[in-house]
Design a protein around this motif. Structure first.
Motif, PDB file in Angstrom:
ATOM      1  N   CYS A  54      38.733  50.713  36.628  1.00 37.09           N
ATOM      2  CA  CYS A  54      39.731  50.390  37.499  1.00 37.09           C
ATOM      3  C   CYS A  54      40.871  49.640  36.789  1.00 37.09           C
ATOM      4  CB  CYS A  54      39.452  50.109  38.840  1.00 37.09           C
ATOM      5  SG  CYS A  54      40.827  49.893  39.970  1.00 37.09           S
ATOM      6  N   ARG A  55      41.972  50.089  36.575  1.00 32.94           N
ATOM      7  CA  ARG A  55      43.144  49.474  35.814  1.00 32.94           C
ATOM      8  C   ARG A  55      44.327  49.497  36.857  1.00 32.94           C
ATOM      9  NH1 ARG A  55      40.589  51.486  31.240  1.00 32.94           N
ATOM     10  NH2 ARG A  55      40.199  49.735  29.553  1.00 32.94           N
ATOM     11  N   SER A  56      44.553  48.502  37.525  1.00 32.37           N
ATOM     12  CA  SER A  56      45.663  48.714  38.503  1.00 32.37           C
ATOM     13  C   SER A  56      46.392  47.372  38.784  1.00 32.37           C
ATOM     14  CB  SER A  56      45.189  49.105  39.928  1.00 32.37           C
ATOM     15  OG  SER A  56      44.463  48.305  40.659  1.00 32.37           O
ATOM     16  N   GLY A  57      47.368  47.400  39.402  1.00 27.62           N
ATOM     17  CA  GLY A  57      48.204  45.870  39.692  1.00 27.62           C
ATOM     18  C   GLY A  57      47.423  45.143  40.729  1.00 27.62           C
ATOM     19  N   VAL A  60      41.396  41.491  41.841  1.00 26.62           N
ATOM     20  CA  VAL A  60      40.164  42.003  41.638  1.00 26.62           C
ATOM     21  C   VAL A  60      39.583  42.295  42.578  1.00 26.62           C
ATOM     22  CG1 VAL A  60      38.190  40.674  40.578  1.00 26.62           C
ATOM     23  CG2 VAL A  60      40.427  40.247  39.346  1.00 26.62           C
ATOM     24  N   ASP A  61      39.290  41.745  43.593  1.00 22.27           N
ATOM     25  CA  ASP A  61      38.649  42.353  44.903  1.00 22.27           C
ATOM     26  C   ASP A  61      38.937  43.770  45.148  1.00 22.27           C
ATOM     27  OD1 ASP A  61      40.657  40.450  45.767  1.00 22.27           O
ATOM     28  OD2 ASP A  61      39.920  40.310  47.544  1.00 22.27           O
ATOM     29  N   ASP A  62      40.270  44.087  45.368  1.00 23.42           N
ATOM     30  CA  ASP A  62      40.481  45.178  45.618  1.00 23.42           C
ATOM     31  C   ASP A  62      40.023  46.431  44.616  1.00 23.42           C
ATOM     32  OD1 ASP A  62      41.721  44.360  47.970  1.00 23.42           O
ATOM     33  OD2 ASP A  62      43.751  44.441  47.087  1.00 23.42           O
ATOM     34  N   GLN A  63      40.231  45.842  43.126  1.00 23.61           N
ATOM     35  CA  GLN A  63      39.739  46.806  42.072  1.00 23.61           C
ATOM     36  C   GLN A  63      38.459  47.011  42.273  1.00 23.61           C
ATOM     37  OE1 GLN A  63      41.143  45.779  38.288  1.00 23.61           O
ATOM     38  NE2 GLN A  63      43.049  44.899  38.856  1.00 23.61           N
ATOM     39  N   ILE A  64      37.484  45.867  42.489  1.00 23.20           N
ATOM     40  CA  ILE A  64      36.073  46.026  42.639  1.00 23.20           C
ATOM     41  C   ILE A  64      35.705  47.123  43.698  1.00 23.20           C
ATOM     42  CG2 ILE A  64      33.877  44.812  43.084  1.00 23.20           C
ATOM     43  CD1 ILE A  64      34.882  42.520  41.406  1.00 23.20           C
ATOM     44  N   GLN A  65      36.498  46.967  44.914  1.00 24.81           N
ATOM     45  CA  GLN A  65      36.262  47.748  46.023  1.00 24.81           C
ATOM     46  C   GLN A  65      36.461  49.259  45.587  1.00 24.81           C
ATOM     47  OE1 GLN A  65      34.871  46.900  49.289  1.00 24.81           O
ATOM     48  NE2 GLN A  65      34.464  48.964  48.911  1.00 24.81           N
ATOM     49  N   HIS A  66      37.440  49.501  44.833  1.00 25.50           N
ATOM     50  CA  HIS A  66      37.692  50.971  44.496  1.00 25.50           C
ATOM     51  C   HIS A  66      36.593  51.337  43.467  1.00 25.50           C
ATOM     52  CE1 HIS A  66      41.593  51.329  46.257  1.00 25.50           C
ATOM     53  NE2 HIS A  66      42.089  50.210  45.823  1.00 25.50           N
ATOM     54  N   PRO A 119      52.584  40.912  44.236  1.00 27.15           N
ATOM     55  CA  PRO A 119      51.090  41.316  44.063  1.00 27.15           C
ATOM     56  C   PRO A 119      50.173  39.911  43.991  1.00 27.15           C
ATOM     57  CG  PRO A 119      52.297  42.212  42.290  1.00 27.15           C
ATOM     58  CD  PRO A 119      53.448  41.233  43.020  1.00 27.15           C
ATOM     59  N   ARG A 120      48.811  40.166  44.402  1.00 23.29           N
ATOM     60  CA  ARG A 120      48.195  39.080  44.615  1.00 23.29           C
ATOM     61  C   ARG A 120      47.080  39.177  43.410  1.00 23.29           C
ATOM     62  NH1 ARG A 120      43.341  38.250  46.788  1.00 23.29           N
ATOM     63  NH2 ARG A 120      43.085  40.188  47.796  1.00 23.29           N
ATOM     64  N   PRO A 121      47.389  38.617  42.226  1.00 26.22           N
ATOM     65  CA  PRO A 121      46.443  38.877  41.085  1.00 26.22           C
ATOM     66  C   PRO A 121      45.672  37.597  40.840  1.00 26.22           C
ATOM     67  CG  PRO A 121      48.605  38.116  40.380  1.00 26.22           C
ATOM     68  CD  PRO A 121      48.949  38.500  41.813  1.00 26.22           C
ATOM     69  N   LEU A 122      45.838  36.177  41.422  1.00 22.23           N
ATOM     70  CA  LEU A 122      45.100  35.330  41.157  1.00 22.23           C
ATOM     71  C   LEU A 122      43.778  35.132  42.056  1.00 22.23           C
ATOM     72  CD1 LEU A 122      47.942  32.659  40.544  1.00 22.23           C
ATOM     73  CD2 LEU A 122      46.415  34.292  38.761  1.00 22.23           C
ATOM     74  N   GLY A 123      43.876  35.108  43.066  1.00 27.13           N
ATOM     75  CA  GLY A 123      42.934  34.934  44.133  1.00 27.13           C
ATOM     76  C   GLY A 123      41.736  36.189  44.224  1.00 27.13           C
ATOM     77  N   TRP A 124      40.504  35.780  44.177  1.00 25.54           N
ATOM     78  CA  TRP A 124      39.626  37.113  44.586  1.00 25.54           C
ATOM     79  C   TRP A 124      38.139  36.504  45.268  1.00 25.54           C
ATOM     80  CZ3 TRP A 124      35.152  38.304  41.450  1.00 25.54           C
ATOM     81  CH2 TRP A 124      35.169  37.440  40.098  1.00 25.54           C
ATOM     82  N   HIS A 125      37.556  37.363  45.678  1.00 28.21           N
ATOM     83  CA  HIS A 125      36.341  37.233  46.252  1.00 28.21           C
ATOM     84  C   HIS A 125      35.392  38.255  46.391  1.00 28.21           C
ATOM     85  CE1 HIS A 125      37.758  39.084  49.801  1.00 28.21           C
ATOM     86  NE2 HIS A 125      36.573  39.228  50.369  1.00 28.21           N
ATOM     87  N   SER A 127      32.849  40.047  48.869  1.00 27.41           N
ATOM     88  CA  SER A 127      32.233  40.397  50.133  1.00 27.41           C
ATOM     89  C   SER A 127      30.662  40.492  50.050  1.00 27.41           C
ATOM     90  CB  SER A 127      32.962  41.712  50.789  1.00 27.41           C
ATOM     91  OG  SER A 127      32.458  42.574  50.205  1.00 27.41           O
ATOM     92  N   LEU A 128      30.187  40.326  51.135  1.00 25.21           N
ATOM     93  CA  LEU A 128      28.690  40.618  51.466  1.00 25.21           C
ATOM     94  C   LEU A 128      28.187  42.031  50.791  1.00 25.21           C
ATOM     95  CD1 LEU A 128      27.655  38.762  54.522  1.00 25.21           C
ATOM     96  CD2 LEU A 128      27.109  38.179  52.163  1.00 25.21           C
ATOM     97  N   SER A 129      29.029  43.068  51.100  1.00 25.83           N
ATOM     98  CA  SER A 129      28.743  44.181  50.744  1.00 25.83           C
ATOM     99  C   SER A 129      28.696  44.510  49.253  1.00 25.83           C
ATOM    100  CB  SER A 129      29.674  45.455  51.336  1.00 25.83           C
ATOM    101  OG  SER A 129      30.831  45.252  51.064  1.00 25.83           O
ATOM    102  N   MET A 130      29.984  43.743  48.515  1.00 24.12           N
ATOM    103  CA  MET A 130      29.870  43.899  47.043  1.00 24.12           C
ATOM    104  C   MET A 130      28.695  43.045  46.559  1.00 24.12           C
ATOM    105  SD  MET A 130      33.952  42.951  46.711  1.00 24.12           S
ATOM    106  CE  MET A 130      35.144  43.797  47.041  1.00 24.12           C
ATOM    107  N   LEU A 131      28.196  42.130  47.091  1.00 24.17           N
ATOM    108  CA  LEU A 131      27.209  41.246  46.402  1.00 24.17           C
ATOM    109  C   LEU A 131      25.888  42.168  46.654  1.00 24.17           C
ATOM    110  CD1 LEU A 131      28.046  37.639  47.866  1.00 24.17           C
ATOM    111  CD2 LEU A 131      27.983  38.532  45.483  1.00 24.17           C
ATOM    112  N   ASP A 132      25.496  42.683  47.773  1.00 22.10           N
ATOM    113  CA  ASP A 132      24.443  43.562  48.025  1.00 22.10           C
ATOM    114  C   ASP A 132      24.619  44.759  47.053  1.00 22.10           C
ATOM    115  OD1 ASP A 132      22.264  44.530  49.806  1.00 22.10           O
ATOM    116  OD2 ASP A 132      23.557  46.374  50.252  1.00 22.10           O
ATOM    117  N   PHE A 133      25.475  45.246  46.564  1.00 24.43           N
ATOM    118  CA  PHE A 133      25.814  46.420  45.721  1.00 24.43           C
ATOM    119  C   PHE A 133      25.236  46.051  44.483  1.00 24.43           C
ATOM    120  CE2 PHE A 133      27.679  49.031  42.657  1.00 24.43           C
ATOM    121  CZ  PHE A 133      27.442  50.183  42.923  1.00 24.43           C
ATOM    122  N   LEU A 134      26.042  44.803  43.991  1.00 23.73           N
ATOM    123  CA  LEU A 134      25.423  44.153  42.675  1.00 23.73           C
ATOM    124  C   LEU A 134      23.709  43.834  42.735  1.00 23.73           C
ATOM    125  CD1 LEU A 134      28.493  41.819  42.048  1.00 23.73           C
ATOM    126  CD2 LEU A 134      28.162  44.222  41.087  1.00 23.73           C
TER     127      LEU A 134
END
Length: 155
Positions: A54-57, A60-66, A119-125, A127-134
């Motif tokens: 995923c390469r978009s503007g 990070v958390d939105d890109q990981i969600q995609h 755009p919100r490029p700096l902060g990211w987190h 979520s529990l669903s992302m952690l569960d997937f990993l």
């Protein structure tokens, strides 16, 4: 300051080719690497790699969600494939700060109500669903951050 960032989910193996991984997962990758395809003297890359990118503007958390939205339909297949000790899954985050081709971060002094339009490029987190997937896929989280502004000073 401008920032360029992208994320990808990769599955690496020294014994399974990207084609083998594609067959087991039932999903075409966005990119592949073939072990030893870049150099005869050294084995570069050192493994076969299957990637969803995923390469978009977006943040990070939105890109990981995609990425997760794309991978969720094959989650069971990923879990099965990644149970092999020779298979190494990873969620990779790559960020280049000060990249002239990146997106602009709201300048210092920008009012909060105006900063929300940038755009919100700096902060990211994660979520529990992302952690569960990993965790379920045994994927590592690897974050690489570079200061590209230093590169220009070195020229």
């Amino acid at each position: 300051m401008k920032i360029r960032q992208y994320c990808y989910f990769s599955v690496r193996s020294t014994s399974l080719s990207a084609a083998d991984m594609t067959a087991q997962l039932g999903m075409q990758p966005d990119e592949v690497l073939v072990m030893g395809s870049r150099s005869r003297e050294r084995v570069l890359p050192r493994c076969h790699t299957w990637k969803i990118v995923c390469r978009s503007g977006e943040s990070v958390d939105d890109q990981i969600q995609h990425l997760m939205d794309r991978l969720e339909p094959i989650r069971a297949e990923l879990v099965s494939l990644c149970a092999d000790d020779d298979v190494s899954p990873a969620m990779q985050v790559v960020r280049h700060f000060g990249d002239p081709d990146g997106i602009e971060v709201a300048p210092d002094g920008t009012a909060w109500d105006q900063a929300q339009d940038w755009p919100r490029p700096l902060g990211w987190h994660l979520s529990l669903s992302m952690l569960d997937f990993l965790v379920s896929t045994r994927a590592e989280l690897d974050v690489d951050e570079y200061d590209s502004s230093d590169d220009e000073d070195d020229r």
